[in-house]
Scaffold this motif. Structure first.
Motif, short mmCIF file in Angstrom:
data_model
loop_
_atom_site.label_atom_id
_atom_site.label_comp_id
_atom_site.label_asym_id
_atom_site.label_seq_id
_atom_site.Cartn_x
_atom_site.Cartn_y
_atom_site.Cartn_z
N THR A 193 39.66 70.99 -15.23
CA THR A 193 39.28 71.74 -14.18
C THR A 193 38.85 73.50 -14.22
O THR A 193 37.82 72.90 -14.38
N VAL A 194 39.76 73.98 -15.03
CA VAL A 194 39.28 75.44 -15.75
C VAL A 194 38.34 75.16 -16.88
O VAL A 194 37.42 76.22 -16.55
N ASP A 195 38.32 74.30 -17.45
CA ASP A 195 38.15 74.24 -18.48
C ASP A 195 36.11 73.80 -17.98
O ASP A 195 35.02 74.33 -18.57
N GLU A 196 35.77 73.34 -16.98
CA GLU A 196 34.53 72.99 -16.35
C GLU A 196 34.09 74.12 -15.64
O GLU A 196 32.93 74.27 -15.73
N LEU A 197 34.55 74.77 -15.12
CA LEU A 197 34.77 75.88 -14.28
C LEU A 197 34.41 76.88 -15.18
O LEU A 197 33.22 77.35 -14.94
N GLU A 198 34.26 77.01 -16.49
CA GLU A 198 34.40 78.04 -17.02
C GLU A 198 32.18 77.32 -18.08
O GLU A 198 32.45 78.22 -18.53
N ARG A 199 32.60 76.17 -18.07
CA ARG A 199 30.90 75.37 -18.39
C ARG A 199 30.32 76.00 -17.26
O ARG A 199 28.66 76.88 -17.52
N VAL A 200 30.59 75.96 -16.75
CA VAL A 200 29.44 76.52 -15.02
C VAL A 200 29.61 77.72 -14.47
O VAL A 200 28.86 78.08 -15.18
N GLY A 201 30.58 78.62 -14.79
CA GLY A 201 30.55 80.07 -14.88
C GLY A 201 29.61 80.55 -16.60
O GLY A 201 28.44 81.41 -15.97
N GLY A 202 29.65 79.54 -17.26
CA GLY A 202 28.58 79.91 -18.79
C GLY A 202 27.03 79.63 -18.40
O GLY A 202 26.33 80.81 -18.44
N ALA A 203 27.17 78.18 -17.97
CA ALA A 203 25.64 77.66 -17.61
C ALA A 203 25.15 79.31 -16.04
O ALA A 203 23.71 79.34 -16.72
N LEU A 204 25.49 79.18 -15.30
CA LEU A 204 25.30 80.32 -14.29
C LEU A 204 25.12 81.82 -14.72
O LEU A 204 23.30 82.57 -14.64
N LEU A 205 26.03 82.06 -15.83
CA LEU A 205 25.05 83.44 -16.90
C LEU A 205 24.48 83.74 -17.42
O LEU A 205 23.56 84.27 -17.21
N ASP A 206 24.25 82.29 -18.17
CA ASP A 206 23.06 82.10 -19.09
C ASP A 206 22.31 82.17 -17.88
O ASP A 206 20.40 82.28 -18.50
N THR A 207 21.86 81.75 -16.92
CA THR A 207 20.86 81.37 -16.11
C THR A 207 20.26 83.11 -15.32
O THR A 207 19.20 82.91 -14.51
N ALA A 208 21.16 83.67 -14.88
CA ALA A 208 20.71 84.73 -14.08
C ALA A 208 19.81 86.16 -14.64
O ALA A 208 20.07 85.78 -16.16
N ASP A 209 19.33 86.44 -14.31
CA ASP A 209 18.72 87.57 -14.99
C ASP A 209 19.16 89.32 -14.65
O ASP A 209 18.19 89.63 -15.60
N GLY A 210 20.36 89.01 -14.96
CA GLY A 210 21.05 90.42 -14.15
C GLY A 210 20.77 91.19 -13.79
O GLY A 210 21.50 92.43 -13.38
N ARG A 211 19.73 91.46 -12.80
CA ARG A 211 19.93 91.86 -11.68
C ARG A 211 20.47 92.20 -10.37
O ARG A 211 20.57 93.10 -9.68
N GLU A 212 21.05 90.42 -10.17
CA GLU A 212 21.34 90.46 -9.66
C GLU A 212 23.33 89.83 -9.26
O GLU A 212 23.43 89.39 -10.40
N GLY A 213 23.66 90.00 -8.46
CA GLY A 213 25.16 89.82 -8.67
C GLY A 213 25.00 87.93 -8.55
O GLY A 213 24.43 87.71 -7.36
N LEU A 214 26.05 87.49 -8.61
CA LEU A 214 26.37 85.85 -8.86
C LEU A 214 26.68 85.77 -6.46
O LEU A 214 27.75 86.49 -7.31
N SER A 215 25.97 84.95 -6.28
CA SER A 215 27.16 84.70 -5.25
C SER A 215 27.39 82.79 -5.17
O SER A 215 26.81 82.31 -4.68
N VAL A 216 28.38 82.61 -5.57
CA VAL A 216 29.18 81.21 -5.66
C VAL A 216 30.07 81.16 -5.02
O VAL A 216 30.64 82.01 -5.87
N ALA A 217 30.56 80.43 -4.44
CA ALA A 217 31.59 80.49 -3.44
C ALA A 217 32.65 78.88 -4.01
O ALA A 217 31.66 78.19 -4.76
N ALA A 218 33.48 79.27 -4.53
CA ALA A 218 34.69 78.43 -4.62
C ALA A 218 34.75 76.87 -4.70
O ALA A 218 34.41 75.82 -5.82
N ALA A 219 34.40 76.64 -3.54
CA ALA A 219 33.63 75.12 -3.12
C ALA A 219 32.54 74.31 -3.93
O ALA A 219 32.32 73.37 -4.01
N ASP A 220 31.48 75.43 -4.25
CA ASP A 220 30.16 74.80 -4.70
C ASP A 220 30.84 74.90 -6.19
O ASP A 220 30.29 74.02 -6.89
#
Length: 84
Positions: free
Chosen positions: A44-71
């Motif tokens: 589960t943690v490995d998958e969360l780290e992959r999801v987090g990495g993918a989210l960071l790759d798509t973030a433009d750096g101007r806004e914080g990410l607002s993703v809940a744990a359940a999401d």
């Protein structure tokens, strides 16, 4: 006295915070020990780290990410299997 099983010892919030690097060194050590003993939660943690990495790759750096744990965990259930 009731006993928790190893599976429920750390909640999803802990796992998300661990994957994001948001735990203090002491709590991170507790999480690491738990994950060493629980292969399912490690996955589960490995998958969360992959999801987090993918989210960071798509973030433009101007806004914080607002993703809940359940999401994140819901996305994990729908994610395709990763070939290693």
């Amino acid at each position: 006295m009731t006993h928790q099983t190893a599976h429920t010892a750390l909640g999803e919030e802990w796992l998300v915070d661990y994957a994001a690097g948001n735990l203090s060194p002491a709590y991170a050590a507790v999480a690491e020990c738990f994950l060493d003993l629980n292969e399912d939660r490690r996955k589960t943690v490995d998958e969360l780290e992959r999801v987090g990495g993918a989210l960071l790759d798509t973030a433009d750096g101007r806004e914080g990410l607002s993703v809940a744990a359940a999401d994140l965990l819901a996305r994990e259930d729908d994610a395709p299997e990763v070939q290693e």
